[in-house]
Write a protein that holds these residues in place. Structure first.
Motif, mmCIF file in Angstrom:
data_model
loop_
_atom_site.group_PDB
_atom_site.id
_atom_site.type_symbol
_atom_site.label_atom_id
_atom_site.label_comp_id
_atom_site.label_asym_id
_atom_site.label_seq_id
_atom_site.Cartn_x
_atom_site.Cartn_y
_atom_site.Cartn_z
ATOM 1 N N MET A 1 5.044 -4.347 -7.674
ATOM 2 C CA MET A 1 5.036 -3.126 -8.466
ATOM 3 C C MET A 1 4.715 -3.492 -9.915
ATOM 4 O O MET A 1 5.252 -4.441 -10.447
ATOM 5 N N PRO A 2 3.826 -2.735 -10.574
ATOM 6 C CA PRO A 2 3.572 -2.983 -11.989
ATOM 7 C C PRO A 2 4.831 -2.683 -12.793
ATOM 8 O O PRO A 2 5.854 -2.330 -12.236
ATOM 9 N N ASP A 3 4.733 -2.817 -14.117
ATOM 10 C CA ASP A 3 5.903 -2.550 -14.961
ATOM 11 C C ASP A 3 6.596 -1.270 -14.512
ATOM 12 O O ASP A 3 5.948 -0.280 -14.190
ATOM 13 N N ALA A 4 7.913 -1.339 -14.502
ATOM 14 C CA ALA A 4 8.695 -0.209 -14.006
ATOM 15 C C ALA A 4 9.831 0.090 -14.962
ATOM 16 O O ALA A 4 10.313 -0.783 -15.676
ATOM 17 N N VAL A 5 10.230 1.340 -14.961
ATOM 18 C CA VAL A 5 11.333 1.801 -15.794
ATOM 19 C C VAL A 5 12.552 1.970 -14.898
ATOM 20 O O VAL A 5 12.459 2.566 -13.820
ATOM 21 N N HIS A 6 13.675 1.453 -15.345
ATOM 22 C CA HIS A 6 14.898 1.542 -14.549
ATOM 23 C C HIS A 6 15.338 2.994 -14.437
ATOM 24 O O HIS A 6 15.245 3.776 -15.381
ATOM 25 N N GLY A 7 15.842 3.363 -13.264
ATOM 26 C CA GLY A 7 16.274 4.729 -12.994
ATOM 27 C C GLY A 7 17.336 5.244 -13.940
ATOM 28 O O GLY A 7 17.429 6.453 -14.178
ATOM 29 N N THR A 8 18.139 4.349 -14.499
ATOM 30 C CA THR A 8 19.158 4.774 -15.455
ATOM 31 C C THR A 8 18.515 5.498 -16.637
ATOM 32 O O THR A 8 19.051 6.492 -17.129
ATOM 33 N N ILE A 9 17.365 5.020 -17.074
ATOM 34 C CA ILE A 9 16.678 5.655 -18.198
ATOM 35 C C ILE A 9 16.254 7.077 -17.823
ATOM 36 O O ILE A 9 16.390 8.011 -18.618
ATOM 37 N N PHE A 10 15.791 7.264 -16.589
ATOM 38 C CA PHE A 10 15.408 8.608 -16.145
ATOM 39 C C PHE A 10 16.637 9.515 -16.018
ATOM 40 O O PHE A 10 16.577 10.694 -16.347
ATOM 41 N N THR A 11 17.735 8.951 -15.544
ATOM 42 C CA THR A 11 18.974 9.727 -15.441
ATOM 43 C C THR A 11 19.407 10.196 -16.832
ATOM 44 O O THR A 11 19.810 11.347 -17.022
ATOM 45 N N LEU A 12 19.316 9.298 -17.811
ATOM 46 C CA LEU A 12 19.687 9.658 -19.184
ATOM 47 C C LEU A 12 18.673 10.625 -19.793
ATOM 48 O O LEU A 12 19.052 11.510 -20.566
ATOM 49 N N LEU A 13 17.396 10.479 -19.441
ATOM 50 C CA LEU A 13 16.387 11.430 -19.919
ATOM 51 C C LEU A 13 16.681 12.826 -19.381
ATOM 52 O O LEU A 13 16.611 13.816 -20.112
ATOM 53 N N LYS A 14 17.047 12.896 -18.110
ATOM 54 C CA LYS A 14 17.408 14.190 -17.514
ATOM 55 C C LYS A 14 18.578 14.807 -18.272
ATOM 56 O O LYS A 14 18.540 15.980 -18.646
ATOM 57 N N ARG A 15 19.605 14.017 -18.537
ATOM 58 C CA ARG A 15 20.773 14.522 -19.258
ATOM 59 C C ARG A 15 20.395 14.950 -20.678
ATOM 60 O O ARG A 15 20.866 15.970 -21.179
ATOM 61 N N LEU A 81 23.933 2.994 -23.867
ATOM 62 C CA LEU A 81 23.570 1.576 -23.832
ATOM 63 C C LEU A 81 24.735 0.715 -24.305
ATOM 64 O O LEU A 81 25.002 -0.351 -23.730
ATOM 65 N N MET A 82 25.431 1.164 -25.337
ATOM 66 C CA MET A 82 26.581 0.402 -25.828
ATOM 67 C C MET A 82 27.695 0.365 -24.782
ATOM 68 O O MET A 82 28.380 -0.655 -24.642
ATOM 69 N N TYR A 83 27.856 1.438 -24.054
ATOM 70 C CA TYR A 83 28.849 1.459 -22.979
ATOM 71 C C TYR A 83 28.441 0.481 -21.869
ATOM 72 O O TYR A 83 29.255 -0.309 -21.390
ATOM 73 N N MET A 84 27.172 0.527 -21.475
ATOM 74 C CA MET A 84 26.698 -0.312 -20.366
ATOM 75 C C MET A 84 26.723 -1.801 -20.709
ATOM 76 O O MET A 84 27.008 -2.632 -19.860
ATOM 77 N N TYR A 85 26.412 -2.136 -21.975
ATOM 78 C CA TYR A 85 26.284 -3.547 -22.355
ATOM 79 C C TYR A 85 27.355 -3.991 -23.345
ATOM 80 O O TYR A 85 27.251 -5.075 -23.917
ATOM 81 N N THR A 105 20.682 -11.208 -25.397
ATOM 82 C CA THR A 105 21.868 -10.715 -24.691
ATOM 83 C C THR A 105 21.489 -9.588 -23.730
ATOM 84 O O THR A 105 21.339 -9.819 -22.538
ATOM 85 N N MET A 106 21.300 -8.390 -24.250
ATOM 86 C CA MET A 106 21.051 -7.226 -23.386
ATOM 87 C C MET A 106 19.745 -7.351 -22.601
ATOM 88 O O MET A 106 19.732 -7.157 -21.389
ATOM 89 N N HIS A 107 18.648 -7.700 -23.268
ATOM 90 C CA HIS A 107 17.370 -7.789 -22.551
ATOM 91 C C HIS A 107 17.378 -8.926 -21.535
ATOM 92 O O HIS A 107 16.812 -8.785 -20.449
ATOM 93 N N ALA A 108 18.034 -10.031 -21.860
ATOM 94 C CA ALA A 108 18.150 -11.130 -20.892
ATOM 95 C C ALA A 108 18.927 -10.670 -19.662
ATOM 96 O O ALA A 108 18.563 -11.001 -18.524
ATOM 97 N N GLN A 109 19.972 -9.890 -19.869
ATOM 98 C CA GLN A 109 20.768 -9.359 -18.757
ATOM 99 C C GLN A 109 19.920 -8.431 -17.891
ATOM 100 O O GLN A 109 19.941 -8.518 -16.669
#
Length: 185
Positions: A1-15, A81-85, A105-109
């Motif tokens: 799959m080419p570059d992909a966006v994590h579903g969490t970002i879409f969930t937050l976009l929806k909210r 993001l601060m909550y998640m990381y 830190t965050m991006h490596a994770q």
């Protein structure tokens, strides 16, 4: 799959869309982006094109530029993001420290958890205790999102009145340079 966006970002976009507008706006946005059948799962990844389609349609629907929408969404993302990381954040860190340590830190994770997800590379150069440059590198061309996240971090750390964020190159390039300056309190 080419570059992909994590579903969490879409969930937050929806909210974000539902908070700023309403649920029917989200439904219309999905339909306009030809994604009406897509139910974004926070544990999956989706093609970058889905994000481009949604932001493009949102810009068309609202009359707000895609860059401005990315910035506003970036600001909105920070508390989540601060909550998640948060476990990766040192208690003494503030806005400039967070930016300086995000890549290792965050991006490596994120990269270790999801090989197909490719957050931007942030090459941060600390000029002084009160100034740094971020060299954002990503084929996604979402530097405006990074600008918004920096502004959101300043708000999160109650430093918004002290921090200025200035893109020194176009925000929609593959390489974006962002200057962040903190005025003494």
């Amino acid at each position: 799959m080419p570059d992909a966006v994590h579903g969490t970002i879409f969930t937050l976009l929806k909210r974000y869309v539902q908070t700023q507008y309403d649920h029917s706006t989200w439904v219309r946005l999905l339909e306009a982006a030809n994604l009406s059948a897509v139910d974004f799962d926070h544990k999956s990844v989706y093609p970058d094109e889905h994000m481009y389609a949604l932001v493009g349609q949102a810009a068309e629907m609202t009359g707000v530029s895609a860059d401005e929408l990315h910035e506003k969404f970036g600001e909105y993302l920070v508390p989540d993001l601060m909550y998640m990381y948060g476990r990766l954040v040192q208690p003494e860190w503030k806005t400039l420290d967070m930016i300086e340590h995000t890549e290792l830190t965050m991006h490596a994770q994120v990269r270790s958890e999801h090989a197909e997800n490719a957050p931007p590379v942030l090459d941060v150069t600390r000029i002084s205790p009160h100034e740094l440059y971020i060299d954002y590198v990503s084929k996604r061309r979402m530097g405006a999102l990074a600008v918004g996240i920096v502004r959101g971090l300043a708000t999160y750390f109650d430093e918004a009145d002290q921090i200025s964020v200035e893109p020194t190159t176009s925000e929609n390039g593959e390489r974006v340079r962002i200057r962040v300056l903190q005025q003494p309190a």
